[in-house]
Design a protein around this motif. Structure first.
Motif, short mmCIF file in Angstrom:
data_model
loop_
_atom_site.label_atom_id
_atom_site.label_comp_id
_atom_site.label_asym_id
_atom_site.label_seq_id
_atom_site.Cartn_x
_atom_site.Cartn_y
_atom_site.Cartn_z
N VAL A 1 0.91 3.42 -2.92
CA VAL A 1 0.67 2.05 -2.44
C VAL A 1 2.00 1.39 -2.08
O VAL A 1 2.12 0.75 -1.02
CB VAL A 1 -0.09 1.23 -3.51
CG1 VAL A 1 -0.10 -0.25 -3.14
CG2 VAL A 1 -1.50 1.75 -3.67
N GLU A 2 3.00 1.57 -2.91
CA GLU A 2 4.31 0.99 -2.64
C GLU A 2 4.92 1.56 -1.36
O GLU A 2 5.43 0.81 -0.51
CB GLU A 2 5.25 1.28 -3.82
CG GLU A 2 6.63 0.68 -3.67
CD GLU A 2 7.53 1.01 -4.86
OE1 GLU A 2 8.75 1.02 -4.64
OE2 GLU A 2 7.02 1.26 -5.96
N LEU A 3 4.85 2.87 -1.19
CA LEU A 3 5.40 3.50 0.01
C LEU A 3 4.63 3.09 1.26
O LEU A 3 5.22 2.83 2.31
CB LEU A 3 5.40 5.03 -0.14
CG LEU A 3 6.39 5.59 -1.16
CD1 LEU A 3 6.16 7.09 -1.35
CD2 LEU A 3 7.82 5.31 -0.74
N LYS B 1 5.65 -0.35 2.21
CA LYS B 1 6.99 -0.33 2.81
C LYS B 1 6.91 0.11 4.27
O LYS B 1 7.60 -0.45 5.13
CB LYS B 1 7.88 0.61 2.00
CG LYS B 1 9.34 0.44 2.27
CD LYS B 1 10.16 1.23 1.26
CE LYS B 1 11.62 0.99 1.54
NZ LYS B 1 12.49 1.78 0.69
N VAL B 2 6.06 1.08 4.57
CA VAL B 2 5.87 1.53 5.95
C VAL B 2 5.29 0.38 6.78
O VAL B 2 5.74 0.12 7.91
CB VAL B 2 4.95 2.77 6.01
CG1 VAL B 2 4.47 3.04 7.43
CG2 VAL B 2 5.66 3.99 5.44
N ARG B 3 4.31 -0.32 6.24
CA ARG B 3 3.71 -1.45 6.97
C ARG B 3 4.74 -2.54 7.23
O ARG B 3 4.76 -3.15 8.31
CB ARG B 3 2.53 -2.01 6.18
CG ARG B 3 1.33 -1.11 6.19
CD ARG B 3 0.21 -1.66 5.35
NE ARG B 3 -0.95 -0.77 5.37
CZ ARG B 3 -1.97 -0.87 4.54
NH1 ARG B 3 -1.99 -1.82 3.61
NH2 ARG B 3 -2.97 -0.03 4.62
N TYR C 1 7.25 8.57 2.97
CA TYR C 1 5.82 8.46 2.65
C TYR C 1 5.11 9.78 2.94
O TYR C 1 4.37 10.30 2.10
CB TYR C 1 5.23 7.31 3.46
CG TYR C 1 3.74 7.12 3.31
CD1 TYR C 1 3.20 6.60 2.13
CD2 TYR C 1 2.87 7.42 4.35
CE1 TYR C 1 1.83 6.40 2.00
CE2 TYR C 1 1.50 7.22 4.23
CZ TYR C 1 0.99 6.71 3.05
OH TYR C 1 -0.36 6.51 2.93
N ASN C 2 5.33 10.34 4.13
CA ASN C 2 4.67 11.59 4.51
C ASN C 2 5.11 12.76 3.63
O ASN C 2 4.30 13.62 3.27
CB ASN C 2 4.92 11.91 5.99
CG ASN C 2 4.19 10.97 6.92
OD1 ASN C 2 3.30 10.23 6.53
ND2 ASN C 2 4.60 10.98 8.18
N THR C 3 6.38 12.79 3.28
CA THR C 3 6.88 13.86 2.40
C THR C 3 6.22 13.76 1.03
O THR C 3 5.82 14.78 0.45
CB THR C 3 8.42 13.77 2.27
OG1 THR C 3 8.99 13.88 3.57
CG2 THR C 3 8.96 14.86 1.37
N THR C 4 6.09 12.55 0.53
CA THR C 4 5.46 12.35 -0.78
C THR C 4 4.00 12.77 -0.75
O THR C 4 3.51 13.39 -1.69
CB THR C 4 5.59 10.87 -1.21
OG1 THR C 4 6.97 10.50 -1.16
CG2 THR C 4 5.08 10.66 -2.61
#
Length: 178
Positions: free
Chosen positions: A25-27, A30-32, A140-143
């Motif tokens: 949710v945090e990541l 951050k992207v948004r 985000y994508n890596t996570t």
């Protein structure tokens, strides 16, 4: 004793899932936020450039009008044998010259430099916002893609985001007609 081990393992699993969910949710937020920053700078560019161009055009017209009046007044003054008319034209010429002296910073070349500086600043801010966004998306994508986080991501429907890429027509320089 065996039941206690299952309860502890279950509690740890639930805690891990909650931790991972909150991380996603945090990541995602951050992207948004990074994407929103790009939109802010795009809007700034969209709003700023036409206003700056209009300002420069307006000043260029003012400067052209002033120079035209000065030239006409000088020509009339040189051709006019009537001292009374000559005095009026000299007075007009002096008034126009005073405007130029009172506002020495009003030069089209300075306006062009300001326009160029503002355009460079907006483009630089936009480029920085794109880099931040792509960095956030990559994290985000890596996570989402790594084990064991990918299990939690798929359980809660977290999907990968796309990196920011410009369409071909937007890669070209902006044409400014003055």
């Amino acid at each position: 004793m065996g039941a206690l081990v299952f309860v502890v393992i279950g509690a740890l699993l639930v805690a891990y899932i909650i931790f991972e969910f909150n991380k996603f949710v945090e990541l995602r937020n951050k992207v948004r936020q990074s994407k929103s920053s790009i939109e802010v700078y795009l809007n700034k560019r969209f709003d700023l450039i036409p206003n700056l161009v209009s300002c420069v055009k307006g000043y260029m017209q003012h400067e052209a009008d002033t120079l035209s009046k000065m030239s006409i007044a000088r020509i009339r003054f040189e051709k006019d044998a009537n001292l009374k008319e000559g005095a009026k034209l000299a007075k007009e010429f002096n008034r126009i010259m005073a405007v130029g002296e009172d506002y020495p910073e009003l030069k089209a070349s300075e306006q062009f430099l300001r326009l160029q500086k503002a355009l460079c600043e907006v483009e630089s801010q936009l480029q920085a916002a794109r880099r931040v966004y792509n960095g956030d998306v990559t994290l985000y994508n890596t996570t989402i893609s790594t084990i064991p986080s990918n299990i939690v991501a798929s359980l809660f429907g977290f999907k990968e985001e796309e990196l920011f890429e410009m369409e071909e027509y937007k890669k070209e320089n902006i044409e400014i007609e003055l």
